[in-house]
Design a protein around this motif. Structure first.
Motif, PDB file in Angstrom:
ATOM      1  N   GLU A 357       0.832  -1.210   0.000  1.00 44.67           N
ATOM      2  CA  GLU A 357       0.000   0.000   0.000  1.00 44.67           C
ATOM      3  C   GLU A 357       0.866   1.260   0.000  1.00 44.67           C
ATOM      4  N   ALA A 358       1.945   1.222   0.782  1.00 48.57           N
ATOM      5  CA  ALA A 358       2.831   2.390   0.864  1.00 48.57           C
ATOM      6  C   ALA A 358       3.537   2.628  -0.470  1.00 48.57           C
ATOM      7  N   GLY A 359       3.862   1.539  -1.185  1.00 47.11           N
ATOM      8  CA  GLY A 359       4.506   1.659  -2.494  1.00 47.11           C
ATOM      9  C   GLY A 359       3.585   2.330  -3.496  1.00 47.11           C
ATOM     10  N   SER A 364       2.025   7.301  -6.509  1.00 46.88           N
ATOM     11  CA  SER A 364       0.919   8.190  -6.903  1.00 46.88           C
ATOM     12  C   SER A 364       1.064   9.589  -6.325  1.00 46.88           C
ATOM     13  N   SER A 365       1.992   9.777  -5.378  1.00 49.41           N
ATOM     14  CA  SER A 365       2.090  11.084  -4.706  1.00 49.41           C
ATOM     15  C   SER A 365       3.266  11.938  -5.182  1.00 49.41           C
ATOM     16  N   SER A 370       8.860  10.859 -12.368  1.00 53.18           N
ATOM     17  CA  SER A 370       7.895  10.306 -13.313  1.00 53.18           C
ATOM     18  C   SER A 370       7.698   8.835 -12.980  1.00 53.18           C
ATOM     19  N   HIS A 371       6.437   8.411 -12.929  1.00 58.49           N
ATOM     20  CA  HIS A 371       6.097   7.016 -12.647  1.00 58.49           C
ATOM     21  C   HIS A 371       6.057   6.286 -13.985  1.00 58.49           C
ATOM     22  N   ASP A 425      10.266  13.072   0.043  1.00 55.60           N
ATOM     23  CA  ASP A 425       9.773  13.346   1.411  1.00 55.60           C
ATOM     24  C   ASP A 425       8.286  13.668   1.408  1.00 55.60           C
ATOM     25  N   GLN A 426       7.867  14.513   0.455  1.00 67.60           N
ATOM     26  CA  GLN A 426       6.443  14.851   0.443  1.00 67.60           C
ATOM     27  C   GLN A 426       5.605  13.620   0.020  1.00 67.60           C
ATOM     28  N   GLY A 427       6.159  12.799  -0.872  1.00 69.70           N
ATOM     29  CA  GLY A 427       5.466  11.562  -1.291  1.00 69.70           C
ATOM     30  C   GLY A 427       5.329  10.582  -0.144  1.00 69.70           C
TER      31      GLY A 427
END
Ligand SMILES: *Cc1c(COP(=O)(O)O)cnc(C)c1O
Length: 431
Positions: A357-359, A364-365, A370-371, A425-427
């Motif tokens: 879930e954290a991944g 997504s955050s 770029s994902h 950090d913000q992600g």
């Protein structure tokens, strides 16, 4: 007083100049894009000598051309090889290398720490040619030794291995290949010749996905094969037919006899590229060449940024572990100091305490990252393998491939390190 040029130019000089000269017909300083399918012969004799491999020259862009030739000479110079061949992709390079080496029924041994696409290519597509891979642990020379059989005709590994950034003990693997009398092929994509020249550690053939750090800008797919000129095809214990047998499509010529220490590169071009057909476009060759000119600067900065990010993540309270060979306590760190002392590259994995879930939350955050499923771009890239590239595998297979539910892979770009760190950090703080 300006200094006269040194006998052997340095790496940065080669990255800019090797293989290139002002265009003989126009004076263009940058290597032009020769966007043509074919080249006019001087006369009938000239055509005959080109087709008979008695003279080198341009015929048809599937087999080569002037833009590609500059890229090939530059890569050969950077890797310290005798010759190179540029092709459409990294996978095309691998297909041509094995097509040149193997006959139906032959086996080869590969380290299992590989780019996922290579695992698929070897396991499934190569079977259709009746070529069979045997897997070994590239970090354990004993396991590689055990995988060798009397049918083994080649050994394959990466220098810095995907996806975890593991450094492979190339001299130990090369010694096993030598004992078995087979060539060692090294995929040098993650390291590039700036960080590691596999020939210096015993490799006979080097392959590249130029798509990644060599081109470096995420704008074109390309690959290369480098002939290190070290393998003695005529004196070998095994018979590599494409190299040593009389060639019916070239008047019975034996390529290893005619072309000596660059016969492998010639064989890859005149049999593999000619008949399988994965040619690089002149435009892509031009883009990769432009990228290669700044390779030393980019790789140094990639490594510097990656180390800063890895050090930051190591201390982060939501991060369980960081696997980057550049970190002093990493298990690959000592090997890194002999195989790639200038740096451990910019691709590495880390684990999140929050698991799957954290991944998903992190990819997504992020905003600067770029994902996507690529590496080796000036832009920082992120992927959560368990939910993307390794989705089809079972939980067990995922863990074995280093792609467990908690694993995130980064390819650190050339932005300012504090911005890259702030984005992670913000992600990580997002909920
Ligand atoms: C991407 C990659 C390949 C395949 O190269 P393509 O250019 O995508 O065909 C092979 N090996 C490694 C290590 C890679 O990263």
């Amino acid at each position: 007083m300006p200094q006269p040029p040194t006998a052997t130019p340095g790496f940065s000089t080669l990255a800019i100049h090797a293989g290139a000269a002002p265009d003989p017909s126009t004076g263009a300083r940058v290597t032009p894009i020769y966007q043509t399918t074919s080249y006019v012969f001087n006369d009938v004799d000239h055509a005959a000598s080109l087709f008979g491999l008695e003279a080198f020259g341009n015929i048809y862009t599937r087999i080569g051309g002037p833009t590609q030739a500059v890229l090939e000479q530059r890569i050969a110079a950077l890797e310290g090889g005798t010759a190179a061949l540029a092709v459409a992709s990294g996978h095309a390079a691998q297909a041509i290398v094995f097509h040149t080496l193997l006959e139906p029924g032959d086996e080869f041994v590969a380290g299992r720490q590989l780019y996922g696409g290579s695992v698929n290519q070897f396991n499934h597509s190569f079977k259709k040619f009746d070529w069979h891979v045997r897997w070994a642990d590239a970090t354990d020379p004993e396991s590689v030794s055990k995988a060798m059989t009397p049918k083994t005709r080649a050994l394959f590994c990466e220098s810095i291995a995907n996806p975890g950034g593991v450094v492979v003990n190339l001299p130990a693997i090369a010694a096993i290949a030598k004992r078995a009398g087979v060539p060692l092929i090294v995929d040098n994509t993650l390291a590039t010749p700036y960080l590691c020249r596999p020939k210096e550690h015993g490799a006979d053939i080097v392959v590249h996905s130029l798509t990644k750090f060599m081109g470096g800008h995420g704008n074109s797919i390309a690959g290369a094969i480098v002939d290190c000129g070290t393998y003695d095809w005529l004196g070998a214990k095994h018979r590599y037919k494409t190299l040593v047998d009389p060639n019916p499509s070239y008047n019975g010529m034996r390529l290893a006899e005619t072309f000596g220490n660059f016969a492998f590169a010639i064989a890859c071009r005149v049999m593999g590229l000619r008949d399988l057909g994965p040619a690089i476009s002149p435009f892509n060759a031009f883009l990769i060449l432009t990228g290669v000119e700044t390779l030393p600067l980019r790789m140094a900065k990639h490594c510097e940024n990656a180390l800063a990010v890895a050090r930051h993540l190591e201390k982060h309270k939501k991060v369980a572990w960081v696997n980057y060979a550049g970190l002093a306590k990493n298990k690959s760190h000592r090997l890194m100091q002999t195989i790639c002392p200038k740096g451990a590259g910019s691709v590495f994995t880390f684990g999140l305490k929050g698991g799957y879930e954290a991944g998903v939350k992190l990819v997504s955050s992020v905003k600067l990252f770029s994902h996507l499923a690529n590496i080796g771009d000036v832009r920082s890239l992120i992927i959560h393998p368990a939910s993307t590239t390794h989705r089809q595998l079972t939980d067990e297979q995922r863990v074995a491939a280093g792609a467990g539910p908690d694993v995130v892979r980064l390819s650190i770009g050339l932005e300012d390190a504090p911005d890259i760190i702030a984005d992670l950090d913000q992600g990580l703080a997002a909920r």
